[in-house]
Design a protein around this motif. Structure first.
Motif, PDB file in Angstrom:
ATOM      1  N   ASN A 181      44.785  51.828 130.557  1.00  0.00           N
ATOM      2  CA  ASN A 181      45.931  51.604 131.448  1.00  0.00           C
ATOM      3  C   ASN A 181      45.761  50.306 132.236  1.00  0.00           C
ATOM      4  N   ARG A 182      44.527  50.064 132.696  1.00  0.00           N
ATOM      5  CA  ARG A 182      44.299  48.834 133.461  1.00  0.00           C
ATOM      6  C   ARG A 182      44.390  47.595 132.568  1.00  0.00           C
ATOM      7  N   ALA A 183      44.133  47.773 131.283  1.00  0.00           N
ATOM      8  CA  ALA A 183      44.261  46.646 130.337  1.00  0.00           C
ATOM      9  C   ALA A 183      45.729  46.322 130.055  1.00  0.00           C
ATOM     10  N   GLY A 184      46.613  47.259 130.416  1.00  0.00           N
ATOM     11  CA  GLY A 184      48.036  47.041 130.153  1.00  0.00           C
ATOM     12  C   GLY A 184      48.423  47.415 128.731  1.00  0.00           C
ATOM     13  N   MET A 185      47.646  48.307 128.128  1.00  0.00           N
ATOM     14  CA  MET A 185      47.943  48.771 126.762  1.00  0.00           C
ATOM     15  C   MET A 185      48.589  50.161 126.829  1.00  0.00           C
ATOM     16  N   PHE A 186      49.153  50.607 125.721  1.00  0.00           N
ATOM     17  CA  PHE A 186      49.710  51.963 125.639  1.00  0.00           C
ATOM     18  C   PHE A 186      48.548  52.932 125.426  1.00  0.00           C
ATOM     19  N   LYS A 246      44.944  63.122 131.848  1.00  0.00           N
ATOM     20  CA  LYS A 246      46.325  63.345 132.301  1.00  0.00           C
ATOM     21  C   LYS A 246      47.104  62.058 132.603  1.00  0.00           C
ATOM     22  N   GLU A 247      46.396  60.949 132.805  1.00  0.00           N
ATOM     23  CA  GLU A 247      47.090  59.685 133.097  1.00  0.00           C
ATOM     24  C   GLU A 247      47.517  58.929 131.826  1.00  0.00           C
ATOM     25  N   ALA A 248      47.264  59.523 130.654  1.00  0.00           N
ATOM     26  CA  ALA A 248      47.604  58.829 129.406  1.00  0.00           C
ATOM     27  C   ALA A 248      49.118  58.794 129.189  1.00  0.00           C
ATOM     28  N   ASP A 249      49.601  57.751 128.499  1.00  0.00           N
ATOM     29  CA  ASP A 249      51.034  57.644 128.202  1.00  0.00           C
ATOM     30  C   ASP A 249      51.459  58.709 127.196  1.00  0.00           C
ATOM     31  N   LEU A 250      50.572  59.005 126.253  1.00  0.00           N
ATOM     32  CA  LEU A 250      50.832  60.076 125.278  1.00  0.00           C
ATOM     33  C   LEU A 250      49.590  60.967 125.242  1.00  0.00           C
ATOM     34  N   ILE A 251      49.815  62.284 125.304  1.00  0.00           N
ATOM     35  CA  ILE A 251      48.675  63.212 125.267  1.00  0.00           C
ATOM     36  C   ILE A 251      48.804  64.107 124.043  1.00  0.00           C
ATOM     37  N   VAL A 252      47.717  64.215 123.269  1.00  0.00           N
ATOM     38  CA  VAL A 252      47.686  65.186 122.166  1.00  0.00           C
ATOM     39  C   VAL A 252      46.459  66.063 122.379  1.00  0.00           C
TER      40      VAL A 252
END
Ligand code: BG6
Ligand code: MG
Length: 219
Positions: free
Chosen positions: A180-185, A196-202
């Motif tokens: 997230n800090r790198a600015g990636m998905f 829990k802070e992920a853009d997509l969770i599986v």
């Protein structure tokens, strides 16, 4: 547009997170510190020496060892870990990961590994995954480990792609923060709150496919 997909190794490509746990548990027990899976979550994605510091602090023993003694303890853990990873064979990918790597490769995207582990190249060799992976970061070459973004940004730099063109996949809290800090998905794999802070969770690696990743990342 997405151009590269960057994988964490331990706990994403293969289940070495379990081997790290077992090796640290053996060492913690030896120095009289209680160690369980809940505490182990704090160590995921964290470098070897930082992990040792966290364990010693957890047992209130951080001032009981010299710097040299700490290096000796960390080396001992690593020797035990190296014995455990000898069990890894090309059959030891986490569910669906080999197929995912093949799919990504065939579609022409770059594949990188952003692991904090100095053992990553050995593990990739043991899995016979070298054909799929274009680049593995040397964790010694970056200033800061996870949760800093350096390991992931190093891969983007290597591929000469912008951070926004990368998807990062992780199983650890520190790793998701790094992506997230790198600015990636960011894609989190697991069932706990760590991701829990992920853009997509599986919940499992078996749920990952290139199509799902690209759709989620809006590419
Ligand atoms: C990370 C693991 O990938 O690598 C951590 O999640 C580990 O548990 C770290 O401490 C460093 O690994 P190694 O193999 O260099 O001790
Ligand atoms: Mg991991």
């Amino acid at each position: 547009m997405i151009k590269a997909i960057i994988f964490d190794l331990d706990g994403v490509i293969t289940d070495t997170a379990e081997y790290h746990y077992l090796a640290w548990k053996a060492l913690a027990t030896e120095v009289g510190i209680d160690f369980d899976e809940t505490f182990n979550e704090n160590l995921k994605g964290v470098s070897r020496m930082e992990s040792l510091e966290l364990i010693l602090k957890h047992g209130n023993r951080q001032d009981d060892f010299t710097k040299q003694e700490k290096v000796t303890l960390a080396t001992k853990k690593n020797e035990q870990y190296k014995t455990l990873i000898k069990r890894i064979t090309p059959g030891h990918y986490l569910p669906g990961i080999k197929e995912l790597l093949m799919e990504i490769k065939e579609a022409g995207y770059k594949i990188g590994v952003a692991s904090a582990s100095f053992n990553a190249p050995t593990i990739i060799d043991r899995l016979a995954a070298n054909n799929y992976i274009d680049y593995i970061v040397d964790p010694g070459s970056v200033d800061h480990g996870k949760p800093a973004p350096d390991l992931f940004l190093n891969v983007a730099d290597h591929f000469s792609v912008r951070a926004e063109s990368c998807i990062g996949i992780e199983d650890a809290k520190a790793g998701i923060e790094a992506i997230n800090r790198a600015g990636m998905f960011s894609v989190g794999v697991g069932t706990g709150t760590a991701i829990k802070e992920a853009d997509l969770i599986v919940q499992s690696t078996s749920e990952l496919s290139l199509e799902r990743l690209l759709l989620a990342a809006g590419s």
